[in-house]
Design an enzyme around this catalytic site. Sequence first.
Site, PDB file in Angstrom:
ATOM      1  N   LYS A  96      19.641  -6.781  -0.916  1.00 57.48           N
ATOM      2  CA  LYS A  96      19.352  -5.528   0.213  1.00 57.48           C
ATOM      3  C   LYS A  96      17.789  -5.866   0.926  1.00 57.48           C
ATOM      4  O   LYS A  96      17.231  -6.887   0.628  1.00 57.48           O
ATOM      5  CB  LYS A  96      18.152  -4.973  -1.133  1.00 57.48           C
ATOM      6  CG  LYS A  96      17.267  -3.835  -0.394  1.00 57.48           C
ATOM      7  CD  LYS A  96      16.309  -2.846  -1.525  1.00 57.48           C
ATOM      8  CE  LYS A  96      15.856  -2.008  -0.962  1.00 57.48           C
ATOM      9  NZ  LYS A  96      14.062  -1.229  -1.419  1.00 57.48           N
ATOM     10  N   GLY A 157       7.450   4.784  -0.670  1.00 60.34           N
ATOM     11  CA  GLY A 157       6.246   4.919  -1.099  1.00 60.34           C
ATOM     12  C   GLY A 157       5.736   6.401  -1.270  1.00 60.34           C
ATOM     13  O   GLY A 157       4.012   6.630  -1.917  1.00 60.34           O
ATOM     14  N   ALA A 184      14.727   4.789  -0.754  1.00 62.86           N
ATOM     15  CA  ALA A 184      12.774   5.397  -0.211  1.00 62.86           C
ATOM     16  C   ALA A 184      12.837   6.530   0.383  1.00 62.86           C
ATOM     17  O   ALA A 184      13.566   7.250   0.444  1.00 62.86           O
ATOM     18  CB  ALA A 184      12.618   4.131   0.903  1.00 62.86           C
ATOM     19  N   GLY A 185      11.254   7.035  -0.383  1.00 57.35           N
ATOM     20  CA  GLY A 185      11.097   8.310   0.067  1.00 57.35           C
ATOM     21  C   GLY A 185      11.489   9.513  -0.696  1.00 57.35           C
ATOM     22  O   GLY A 185      10.175  10.295  -0.473  1.00 57.35           O
ATOM     23  N   THR A 207       9.279   4.575  -6.881  1.00 57.46           N
ATOM     24  CA  THR A 207       7.908   4.462  -7.242  1.00 57.46           C
ATOM     25  C   THR A 207       7.636   6.428  -7.914  1.00 57.46           C
ATOM     26  O   THR A 207       6.640   6.316  -8.787  1.00 57.46           O
ATOM     27  CB  THR A 207       6.922   5.220  -5.506  1.00 57.46           C
ATOM     28  OG1 THR A 207       7.467   3.692  -5.463  1.00 57.46           O
ATOM     29  CG2 THR A 207       5.949   4.893  -6.240  1.00 57.46           C
TER      30      THR A 207
END
Lengths: 257, 65
Positions: A96, A157, A184-185, A207
Amino acid sequence: MLDFYGTTLANGFMLGTAQYPSPAILADAFRRSQASVATVSLRRESGQDRAGQDFWQMIRALDVHILPNTAGCHSVKEAVTTAHMAREVFDTKWIKLEVIGEEDTLQPDVFGLVEAARILTEDGFQVFPYTTEDLVVADRLLHAGCEVLMPWGAPIGSGLGLNNLFGLRAMRAHFPDVPLVIDAGLGLPSQAAQAMELGFDAVLLNTAVAKAGDPAAMAEAFAIAIRAGQLAATADPMEPRDMAAPSTPVIGKAFLL
Amino acid sequence: MKLQLNGAMIETQAEVLAGLLDEQGFTGAKIATAVNGDFVPAPARAAQPLKDGDRIEVLAPMQGG
């Protein structure tokens, strides 16, 4: 069937391994998520406590595909060297690839990303680039040898969800045959469902699960949402319209005035 | 000689990377190594000479997103 570089995955749930309250909760979250991929990292090891060795034993026991990252790398050199170290430790060609360009948003340095992706692909790596929804960058990454693209939904995050629906929809339409992962996000299962409904092949998150009050329950919630969104995408959703259209038949209605 | 191991200055008698790893408690560990920013694959550690002031990185699997 989801296919990354010739590896078939059971589902489109890729889950991170960081920030959990304890190793036991991490393992429980993975069990209930049924995630097919775990992301991991490399950090400095101490010869005294050898913490990484215990972590590695636990991750192996999860029996999932391992996707090492180059998190925290800000230059091509750092990212490429980290990828080589990860390939040796984790015994996988998957990487990644993160080349971070900005501290506040942790957005990728897309110029460095393309360069690093080309170097690593030529060296036999199978690169999963953490990128933006920019179509030109996406095209450069594909030319550099990437067979998967991982655009961000929102900053890492942040839990903001899909910040640029237009851009992500355009990306899906522009590259209909390339596996696309929202990386992400994401903060809520509904956002993961939305990503899958848009036709994305998988989501990668950490997260949102690890920092939930009950990470294992949240992991299962995401699993259900991802499955729901994926099923909805294949079920050919209706076209939205501005005006109402009665769903109950009008013909045969009684005249009761 | 003195060198940096994961950012900390240490004193070592080891002359090659493999010797340093044994000396510092990494025997048999699942690790990857770099010297002065360059990756040193496991098979090359025994032949990797060390010199005063070298920066050694020893990395292991860790949590990641």
